[in-house]
Design an enzyme around this catalytic site. Structure first.
Site, mmCIF file in Angstrom:
data_model
loop_
_atom_site.group_PDB
_atom_site.id
_atom_site.type_symbol
_atom_site.label_atom_id
_atom_site.label_comp_id
_atom_site.label_asym_id
_atom_site.label_seq_id
_atom_site.Cartn_x
_atom_site.Cartn_y
_atom_site.Cartn_z
ATOM 1 C CE1 TYR A 51 -3.356 2.886 0.688
ATOM 2 C CE2 TYR A 51 -1.862 3.501 2.477
ATOM 3 C CZ TYR A 51 -2.924 3.799 1.635
ATOM 4 O OH TYR A 51 -3.563 5.008 1.753
ATOM 5 N N GLY A 58 -5.811 5.552 0.023
ATOM 6 C CA GLY A 58 -7.184 5.560 0.524
ATOM 7 C C GLY A 58 -8.065 4.655 -0.307
ATOM 8 C CG HIS A 81 -3.546 14.947 -0.042
ATOM 9 N ND1 HIS A 81 -3.514 14.298 -1.255
ATOM 10 C CD2 HIS A 81 -4.437 14.262 0.723
ATOM 11 C CE1 HIS A 81 -4.338 13.264 -1.228
ATOM 12 N NE2 HIS A 81 -4.915 13.224 -0.034
ATOM 13 C CG ASN A 193 -0.663 7.964 6.130
ATOM 14 O OD1 ASN A 193 -0.691 6.842 5.683
ATOM 15 N ND2 ASN A 193 -1.722 8.758 6.072
ATOM 16 N NE ARG A 293 -16.484 29.088 51.427
ATOM 17 C CZ ARG A 293 -17.622 28.373 51.330
ATOM 18 N NH1 ARG A 293 -17.620 27.095 51.634
ATOM 19 N NH2 ARG A 293 -18.740 28.941 50.937
#
Length: 516
Positions: A51, A58, A81, A193, A293
């Site tokens: 891959y 994708g 991208h 990635n 407080r």
């Protein structure tokens, strides 16, 4: 010099690199492992379907890419991208991103050539940072869009931030004789990635959140001094019966700050006096409002949240967070989803909510000082001039209130705001970079609110003429802050003073050391 690849990179290391401009060196053993990992991938991927090496990305992974186009595939990924929009993130956040990506690649499970890490080191040390835009990443296949702009710079395209200005990357590369990255096998995918944008920004958020918390503890202590509160609410005895680390740490910080204060009161010397027992009405409050407080109970969970976020983010920083994982030791490649940003996203959302609550506490303490009907000892809006003619801190309260309101609106969690995309390949996403950037905005807003609170505290101290009765820590801050923001009586614009005090709070390291 800080060595990357030699053990875990800590939050302190990260802070030194960003804020003290320490230089990076690459650990030789780790660098050798990067080379071994690359050579293993080169040999292993021959004649196999892997891959992102000889397939599309994708949902396009079903398509095989021919051998002659394998390197072009990586360039195409980076260029396609690099599609961010919105504002540029500041240079120091872009640098944080680069450090995070370098640290992950140096773990030698990404199959990259050593040229990548050497180039990243050089750019980081020269403060040459990529132009990266806020909008784009969904934090599922990592911070794809933000990291694509990093990749674009590395291949000599796109733009860089250098010395406060935007330049074409190749122009700055040529100026310094830097050779752009050449793709060898999968450098494009290895750069994109990963969770390095959300992680780098997240690390900065934690550094700043710690500083905010330290200031909030000190300001809370000073407000207690101003109103001459009792000391039992931050005492060891009261807080140790509540078994939360954060609450007890905050109590210890307050005791350290107030140890020599001449304004804090001992309950036994006042309300336990037998002479008071016949009174039907006590002018002195038996107990203060919650914002004074319950400081240890409010800031304690924030302390714990920051500590948890640090643990998670440091783990992420020192993790392999891309896909697939190239394992030369086991002679295999493993496909999965280490690029998914849920760990970071969830911690950033929790941190964002915690810091919003911190700003809410600051606003309530501010309101107490400004409202004479509540404090019954200061003029309205701590006005040191003529009531009705002058306005004191009245205008600044509006800014604090509106800014806290924005924080509250920003506190909706991104972690559960998943929107499927990428042809439903990314059908559940983290929105981690959005979460980190929104947390950064909440933190920046909170520094503004605390700056207004400090300005009001200083004016209150001058009205009461109580400087010499303050604790030594409070008095030291008063003196330092008054150099930046002098006492005022007449009405003048305050926006520049606000900016100066905020910059002082963000930049100062003194208080962090004083309260740890």
């Amino acid at each position: 010099m800080i060595f990357v690849g030699h053990g875990m990179l800590s939050l302190d290391d990260f802070s030194e690199l960003i804020y003290k401009q320490k230089e990076i060196a690459l650990d030789k053993t780790a660098l050798n492992n990067v080379e071994v990992n690359f050579k293993f991938l080169k040999k292993f991927s021959s004649n196999k379907l892997i891959y992102g090496i000889n397939t599309g990305f994708g949902p396009m992974a079903q398509y095989k890419v021919s051998e002659e186009n394998m390197l072009q595939l990586q360039y195409n990924l980076i260029r396609s991208h690099a599609s961010g929009s919105g504002k540029l993130i500041p240079a120091f956040l872009a640098k944080a991103l680069m450090i995070a990506r370098l640290n992950s690649l140096m773990l030698a499970h990404s199959g990259v050539h050593t040229e990548v890490v050497e180039l990243l080191k050089e750019l980081i040390n020269k403060n040459i940072n990529p132009c990266i835009y806020e909008h784009g990443g969904v934090g599922a296949s990592g911070d794809l869009v933000q990291l694509a702009h990093l990749g674009l710079m590395l291949i000599g395209e796109g733009e860089v931030l250098f010395e406060g200005e935007v330049h074409p990357a190749i122009e700055i590369f040529n100026r310094f004789g830097i050779k752009p990255l050449s793709i060898h096998i999968r450098e494009g995918l290895a750069l994109l990635n990963g969770t390095s944008a959300m992680t780098g920004i997240g690390m900065i958020n934690i550094i700043l959140a710690k500083k905010l918390l330290s200031w909030s503890v000190l300001f809370s202590a000073m407000v207690n001094e101003i109103v001459e509160a009792y000391d039992d609410h931050y005492s060891l005895e009261l807080n140790r019966v509540k078994l939360h680390k954060g609450q007890n740490e905050i109590g210890a910080m307050m005791r350290d700050i107030l140890i020599d204060s001449k304004m804090i009161r001992d309950r036994s010397e006042h309300l336990y006096d037998p002479a008071n027992q016949d009174q039907e009405f006590f002018e002195d409050k038996v107990q203060e409002y919650y914002s004074l407080r319950c400081v240890t109970q409010v800031l304690g969970p924030i302390y714990d949240t920051i500590e948890q976020a640090e643990n998670v983010l440091v783990n992420e920083l020192n993790s392999v967070n891309d896909n697939p994982v190239i394992d030369h030791e086991n002679q295999n490649i493993y496909h999965g989803g280490n690029f998914h940003g849920d760990y970071v996203s969830l911690e950033m959302d929790k941190l964002k909510i915690a810091i919003t609550k911190l700003s809410m506490l600051s606003e309530r303490q501010l309101n107490y000082l400004l409202n004479n009907k509540l404090n019954q000892k200061l003029p309205p809006f701590v006005n040191l001039g003529i009531l009705g003619l002058n306005f004191g801190m009245q205008g600044m309260q509006f800014t604090a209130t509106s800014t806290v309101a924005e924080n509250q609106s920003l506190s909706f969690p991104m972690y559960v705001h998943s929107i499927p995309n990428n042809n439903d390949n990314q059908d559940i996403v983290s929105m981690g970079c959005n979460a980190a950037l929104m947390t950064k905005r909440v933190i920046d807003n909170s520094f503004e609110v605390l700056a207004i609170q400090l300005m009001t505290i200083l004016q209150s101290i001058d009205y009461l003429e109580c400087r010499d009765r303050l604790s030594s820590v409070s008095r030291a801050l008063y003196d330092e802050a008054r150099e930046i923001f002098p006492k005022f009586i007449e009405d003048l614009p305050k926006y520049k003073d606000l900016r100066s005090v905020k910059e002082f709070l963000v930049g100062s390291a003194q208080i962090v050391a004083a309260t740890q």
